[in-house]
Write an enzyme that holds these catalytic residues in place. Structure first.
Site, PDB file in Angstrom:
ATOM      1  N   CYS A   1       0.821  -1.203   0.000  1.00 35.40           N
ATOM      2  CA  CYS A   1       0.000   0.000   0.000  1.00 35.40           C
ATOM      3  C   CYS A   1       0.858   1.258   0.000  1.00 35.40           C
ATOM      4  O   CYS A   1       0.377   2.344  -0.285  1.00 35.40           O
ATOM      5  CB  CYS A   1      -0.999  -0.003   1.140  1.00 35.40           C
ATOM      6  SG  CYS A   1      -0.329  -0.574   2.675  1.00 35.40           S
TER       7      CYS A   1
ATOM      8  N   HIS B   1      18.952   1.028  -2.003  1.00 37.65           N
ATOM      9  CA  HIS B   1      17.525   1.291  -1.803  1.00 37.65           C
ATOM     10  C   HIS B   1      16.789   0.015  -1.396  1.00 37.65           C
ATOM     11  O   HIS B   1      15.996   0.018  -0.465  1.00 37.65           O
ATOM     12  CB  HIS B   1      16.913   1.883  -3.064  1.00 37.65           C
ATOM     13  CG  HIS B   1      15.454   2.184  -2.931  1.00 37.65           C
ATOM     14  ND1 HIS B   1      14.996   3.332  -2.314  1.00 37.65           N
ATOM     15  CD2 HIS B   1      14.352   1.483  -3.266  1.00 37.65           C
ATOM     16  CE1 HIS B   1      13.683   3.328  -2.304  1.00 37.65           C
ATOM     17  NE2 HIS B   1      13.260   2.203  -2.871  1.00 37.65           N
TER      18      HIS B   1
ATOM     19  N   ALA C   1       7.532  -4.064  10.761  1.00 40.47           N
ATOM     20  CA  ALA C   1       8.083  -5.329  10.297  1.00 40.47           C
ATOM     21  C   ALA C   1       7.338  -5.924   9.110  1.00 40.47           C
ATOM     22  O   ALA C   1       7.812  -6.858   8.487  1.00 40.47           O
ATOM     23  CB  ALA C   1       8.099  -6.331  11.445  1.00 40.47           C
TER      24      ALA C   1
ATOM     25  N   GLU D   1      -2.661  -9.211   6.984  1.00 40.84           N
ATOM     26  CA  GLU D   1      -1.536  -9.258   7.912  1.00 40.84           C
ATOM     27  C   GLU D   1      -1.432  -7.973   8.729  1.00 40.84           C
ATOM     28  O   GLU D   1      -1.155  -7.973   9.921  1.00 40.84           O
ATOM     29  CB  GLU D   1      -0.250  -9.460   7.115  1.00 40.84           C
ATOM     30  CG  GLU D   1       0.909  -9.872   7.965  1.00 40.84           C
ATOM     31  CD  GLU D   1       2.196  -9.920   7.159  1.00 40.84           C
ATOM     32  OE1 GLU D   1       3.258 -10.015   7.767  1.00 40.84           O
ATOM     33  OE2 GLU D   1       2.115  -9.850   5.914  1.00 40.84           O
TER      34      GLU D   1
END
Lengths: 272, 437
Positions: free
Chosen positions: B54, B102, B118, B195
């Site tokens: 997202c 990156h 996490a 999740e």
């Protein structure tokens, strides 16, 4: 004697307000403790001042403008201490101590002369009626201050811009609880103040209600608070609406307290 | 093919460069299969992998012509919905070591909206798994992604960046406290059983929330999740009724359209007697009507809004971020070293040096054991040993130097390097002098 005590209380309130302000900006817990201690000392000193004046004047010192405003400030202090005894309201002290200081300043500039009470006021009803009404105003003032804090915090959370106030003001729930507490203590006090006033009027003047401007405006105030409490308990009015109405009702109450005596003539206006 | 060097490139948009609205349009809502299939058709890509969460959409690829590959990718993945011109100002583009850095930063959650959270590592692993299955990743990206997982682990164990539990859920708890004061008698409702919702629920429970209800389209998943939290599972159709009891609502469904509108919530508020409601919308695209926030005593935060909350205590984490940055810089150097060695010449040199070292050491040892050996004899021994070495290395070196009909150069290099364990860090890197040895 009471003059000196008043100066001392004023200074202590000033220091307490300053300490609260420093805490507001620095957020250091140690300062907060000291600020609260200062405020309590100031409050005790103020209580002694009022007692001392009682003995000097020979009547309960809630008759002249100086005395009523000073007592109003004392009532506000009472309300604040009664609440922070039970709940934690972050930085309420900063707002309240400033308001108390403002009231004390008004009292300091009013004439502090002792007067001889006219026969009408020489009654056991005076301390009862005046102290109940002024204590009620103290709680309502606190509800108004809480309302202001609520609106500031609510605005921050709604607009999602986290500036000066977000971390410094307590949670919305706490502020709403404060509103609830002040209303549920202040309203019965005001009601009792009105009943005692009415009984006094019956005894002294022959009728319970005279439609004296002060009485009329007190009734308006009473109706406003009654409405607010009613809405709270039935429809569950809370938060922003309750905060706005508390502020509005406080403005009306303050008008009743000061404005009426300026704009209208009536037996209340003679002294306050 | 071998005329141009192969370059690792990473392009993408994240929460810093693109708005939520744009990210919603870029996100791969239907899963990775379709976009990966589109990427597999591009001849300009040697290796590729795609990550869509997202907060970010990123593509890492290996190509000899990164510019052409970049244009091809934008065309293949986003073309009808978002044009390249529209996308251009929001894209970041990293090459070689910048791309490596990156990716490491992303894996270690330093580039996350909520630094230290996490979830991202799990999302990265999943994206890699799918890309690897689709045949997108080979030697270089396999190594790079595996490395990024271990970097993430290293950052997590060596710094406190994750320990402060700064995450979306943390921000949600902070705000919840400012609204409700105390969470202990409040009830949470999770819409969607992803999740992220799970983590938020864990965090809320850790902060003493009274109960958790899970509403999901497939009831079985809701039941599973609810069981973990001693909660209750309900169907999505019961949402309206559940809003009566809930105080904190976290929504994270994969639904394409809004599941709650302003009117729905307004109706509920009346029967709730205006008790406050706190909505958190962590879904992309959004689940909840943004207008809900306009209602009194209702607060709606989407993921972009939550960033503001988290920023408040950023200072603490900056120190840890510096430490993490150092770890990453170190790992980037190690990876670069590996990458350089992937070319054939250094491998040939390294292999030769290694074998010759071994042989000469053995010659010396044997000479010591034989006893009195003349210089001439010793030279003869050495010469013989080196001749054996050359003969034995002839085929492996030829294998490295010449074109092979079915294995690429990288694969051959990798095979030789792993057979001879040339990537063992304890061995020194070949230096310029050894070239002439």
């Amino acid at each position: 004697m009471s003059f000196l005590l008043f100066q001392a209380s004023f200074t202590l309130y000033f220091l307490a307000a300053a300490a609260y302000l420093v805490f507001f900006f620095s957020e250091k817990a140690a300062i907060r403790k000291n600020a609260r201690l200062l405020f309590i000392v100031a409050f005790i000193c103020h209580s002694i001042t009022i007692t001392a004046r009682y003995f000097e004047a020979g009547y309960t010192p809630i008759a002249t403008h100086h005395e009523t405003v000073s007592f109003f400030a004392w009532g506000l202090g009472c309300g604040y201490l009664s609440f922070c005894w039970r709940y934690e309201v972050k930085n309420l002290g900063a707002f309240i101590s400033l308001l108390v200081l403002a009231l004390m300043t008004v009292a300091a500039f009013a004439s502090r002369d002792l007067v001889s009470l006219p026969p009408l006021l020489q009654s056991a009803w005076l301390p009862l009626h005046a102290s109940l009404s002024l204590l009620a105003y103290g709680f309502f003032a606190m509800a108004g201050v809480g309302g202001l804090m609520y609106l500031l915090q609510e605005r921050t959370i709604k607009r999602k811009r986290f500036g000066l106030f977000y971390s410094r003001l307590p949670s919305l729930e706490t502020l709403d609880k404060l509103n609830h507490h002040c209303l549920s203590v202040g309203f019965p006090l005001l009601t009792l103040g009105m009943i005692t006033g009415s009984l006094w009027a019956k005894q002294a003047l022959g009728t319970y209600w005279h439609w004296d401007p002060m009485e009329t405006w007190t009734l308006v105030t009473w109706l406003l608070y009654a409405g607010l409490i009613h809405q709270r308990f039935t429809v569950g009015w809370r938060g922003r609406q309750a905060a706005w109405l508390s502020i509005f009702a406080l403005v009306v109450a303050l008008f009743t307290y000061w404005g009426v005596s300026v704009f209208f003539a009536g037996y209340h206006g003679k002294f306050s | 093919m071998a005329n141009f060097p192969e370059i690792i490139t990473l392009i993408g948009v994240n929460h810093k460069t693109a708005s939520l609205e744009l990210r919603e349009r870029l996100a791969c809502n239907a899963g990775y299969d379709e976009p990966l299939a589109a990427l597999s058709k591009l001849t300009s890509l040697r290796e590729y992998y795609l990550l869509s969460t997202c907060n970010r959409v990123e593509i890492a690829f290996v190509s000899t012509e990164p510019e052409r590959a970049r244009a091809d990718i934008l065309e293949a993945l986003f073309a009808p919905a978002v044009t390249a011109e529209e996308l251009e100002p929001h894209i970041y583009h990293y090459g070689q070591s910048a791309a490596v850095e990156h990716l490491f930063r992303v894996a270690a959650s330093l580039d996350s909206m909520v630094v230290g959270e996490a979830q991202i590592l799990g999302q990265l692993k999943e994206a890699y798994r799918v890309a690897a299955k689709a045949g997108g990743t080979r030697l270089i990206l396999n190594k790079l992604l595996h490395k990024s997982f271990s970097v993430a682990k290293r950052v997590r164990t060596e710094t406190r960046i994750g320990a402060s539990a700064v995450s979306i859920s943390y921000a949600a708890v902070e705000l919840g406290r400012k609204i409700f004061g105390d969470l202990t008698n409040k009830h949470a409702l999770l819409i969607g059983a992803g999740e992220m919702a799970e983590l938020a629920a864990e965090h809320l429970l850790g902060n003493g929330i009274a109960s958790i209800v899970v509403a999901n389209r497939t009831l079985a998943r809701a039941v599973n999740l609810a069981r973990r939290f001693n909660g209750k599972a309900v169907a999505l159709a019961e949402l309206q009724e559940q809003l009566q009891h809930a105080d904190v609502i976290i929504s994270s469904t994969g639904a394409a359209e809004l599941i709650l509108r302003k009117e729905d919530v307004r109706r509920v508020m009346r029967s709730r007697r205006n008790r406050p409601l706190f909505f958190i919308d962590i879904a992309v695209p959004r689940d909840l009507d943004p207008a809900i926030n306009e209602l009194d005593n209702v607060y709606l935060y989407d993921i972009d809004d939550l960033q503001g909350v988290v920023e408040l205590n950023r200072a603490d984490r900056d120190r840890e971020a510096i430490k993490a940055g150092r770890i990453i810089a170190e790992e980037v150097l190690k990876f670069e070293y590996w990458l350089e060695n992937m070319a054939s010449t250094p491998t040939i040199i390294q292999l030769r040096t290694m074998i010759e070292d071994i042989v000469l050491t053995e010659v010396e040892k044997s000479a010591g054991r034989i006893g009195a050996v003349s210089d001439a004899q010793l030279q003869a021994l050495e010469k013989m040993a080196l001749a054996i070495t050359s003969r034995m290395l002839y085929h492996p070196l030829k294998y490295l130097k010449e074109e092979h009909h079915c294995l690429t150069l990288e694969e051959r290099i990798s095979m030789v390097r792993s057979i001879f364990e040339l990537d063992d860090a304890s061995r020194p890197a070949p230096t310029g002098d050894t070239l002439h040895a």
